[in-house]
Design a protein around this motif. Sequence first.
Motif, mmCIF file in Angstrom:
data_model
loop_
_atom_site.group_PDB
_atom_site.id
_atom_site.type_symbol
_atom_site.label_atom_id
_atom_site.label_comp_id
_atom_site.label_asym_id
_atom_site.label_seq_id
_atom_site.Cartn_x
_atom_site.Cartn_y
_atom_site.Cartn_z
ATOM 1 N N ASP A 92 0.870 -1.174 0.000
ATOM 2 C CA ASP A 92 0.000 0.000 0.000
ATOM 3 C C ASP A 92 0.907 1.224 0.000
ATOM 4 O O ASP A 92 1.585 1.515 0.985
ATOM 5 C CB ASP A 92 -0.887 -0.038 1.253
ATOM 6 N N SER A 93 0.930 1.937 -1.108
ATOM 7 C CA SER A 93 1.840 3.081 -1.277
ATOM 8 C C SER A 93 1.504 4.256 -0.382
ATOM 9 O O SER A 93 2.278 5.213 -0.307
ATOM 10 C CB SER A 93 1.833 3.540 -2.740
ATOM 11 N N THR A 94 0.368 4.194 0.309
ATOM 12 C CA THR A 94 -0.004 5.280 1.213
ATOM 13 C C THR A 94 0.332 4.950 2.663
ATOM 14 O O THR A 94 0.222 5.807 3.533
ATOM 15 C CB THR A 94 -1.516 5.583 1.126
ATOM 16 N N ASP A 95 0.735 3.725 2.927
ATOM 17 C CA ASP A 95 0.925 3.247 4.304
ATOM 18 C C ASP A 95 2.391 3.357 4.722
ATOM 19 O O ASP A 95 3.097 2.359 4.850
ATOM 20 C CB ASP A 95 0.421 1.798 4.409
ATOM 21 N N ARG A 96 2.835 4.584 4.935
ATOM 22 C CA ARG A 96 4.235 4.832 5.308
ATOM 23 C C ARG A 96 4.590 4.221 6.666
ATOM 24 O O ARG A 96 5.703 3.758 6.860
ATOM 25 C CB ARG A 96 4.504 6.332 5.348
ATOM 26 N N LYS A 126 -2.122 1.616 -5.117
ATOM 27 C CA LYS A 126 -2.795 2.850 -4.692
ATOM 28 C C LYS A 126 -2.061 4.105 -5.160
ATOM 29 O O LYS A 126 -2.033 5.127 -4.476
ATOM 30 C CB LYS A 126 -3.024 2.867 -3.175
ATOM 31 N N GLN A 127 -1.496 4.028 -6.359
ATOM 32 C CA GLN A 127 -0.801 5.174 -6.929
ATOM 33 C C GLN A 127 -1.749 6.313 -7.279
ATOM 34 O O GLN A 127 -1.317 7.433 -7.515
ATOM 35 C CB GLN A 127 -0.011 4.742 -8.182
ATOM 36 N N VAL A 129 -3.811 7.617 -5.222
ATOM 37 C CA VAL A 129 -4.078 8.387 -4.011
ATOM 38 C C VAL A 129 -3.024 9.485 -3.859
ATOM 39 O O VAL A 129 -1.817 9.221 -3.932
ATOM 40 C CB VAL A 129 -4.094 7.471 -2.765
ATOM 41 N N LYS A 130 -3.498 10.695 -3.644
ATOM 42 C CA LYS A 130 -2.589 11.835 -3.481
ATOM 43 C C LYS A 130 -1.644 11.591 -2.296
ATOM 44 O O LYS A 130 -2.064 11.132 -1.240
ATOM 45 C CB LYS A 130 -3.396 13.109 -3.247
ATOM 46 N N GLY A 131 -0.368 11.858 -2.502
ATOM 47 C CA GLY A 131 0.622 11.707 -1.448
ATOM 48 C C GLY A 131 1.180 10.299 -1.317
ATOM 49 O O GLY A 131 1.958 10.019 -0.397
ATOM 50 N N SER A 132 0.800 9.405 -2.231
ATOM 51 C CA SER A 132 1.327 8.043 -2.149
ATOM 52 C C SER A 132 2.816 8.033 -2.505
ATOM 53 O O SER A 132 3.302 8.894 -3.230
ATOM 54 C CB SER A 132 0.555 7.104 -3.087
#
Length: 178
Positions: A92-96, A126-127, A129-132
């Motif tokens: 998940d590219s948003t899950d830093r 999830k590319q 999603v803004k900020g990914s």
Amino acid sequence: MGFLFSKIWSLFTNEEHKVIIVGLDNAGKTTILYQILMNEVVHTSPTIGSNVEEVRWRNIQFLMWDIGGQESLRSSWSTYYAGTEFVILVVDSTDRERLHISKSELYQMLANEDLKHAAVLLYANKQDVKGSMSATEISQQLNLTSVKDHGWHIQACCALTGEGLYQGLEWIGSRIKR
């Protein structure tokens, strides 16, 4: 001549390639599986155990195992490793906050004897999603350049639209010995 024969022969063989799809919970594993299988978004609930589907893509037969990613299920991932040719790790590219957990799970898998010949495709999902995080950023955070014993590729994607998924399958297809 040999190349032509092997191409023609591949049209008549039904060799199946085992793929496991893993990643943390809510990464998009099941959505990716059904997007590849049916080319549509299927609304899903968290996977408890696994889903398995036969997928035919470009005359290649895959048996794809989508394995639940909840913390309590990750210890059982290794029961699916035997005979696996390809691992698809969905991030998940948003899950830093949990990227370090994905990294730990990846390196634990790569150390498993049953996966010593498996190639790894990482979907940076999830590319849209803004900020990914970009695929490059994820690659750096996971230290993928240190992976020398396994072929690997990272592919930016969006499970909801299907963008990037087939490019990942192209890479897998290029790794199959025909």
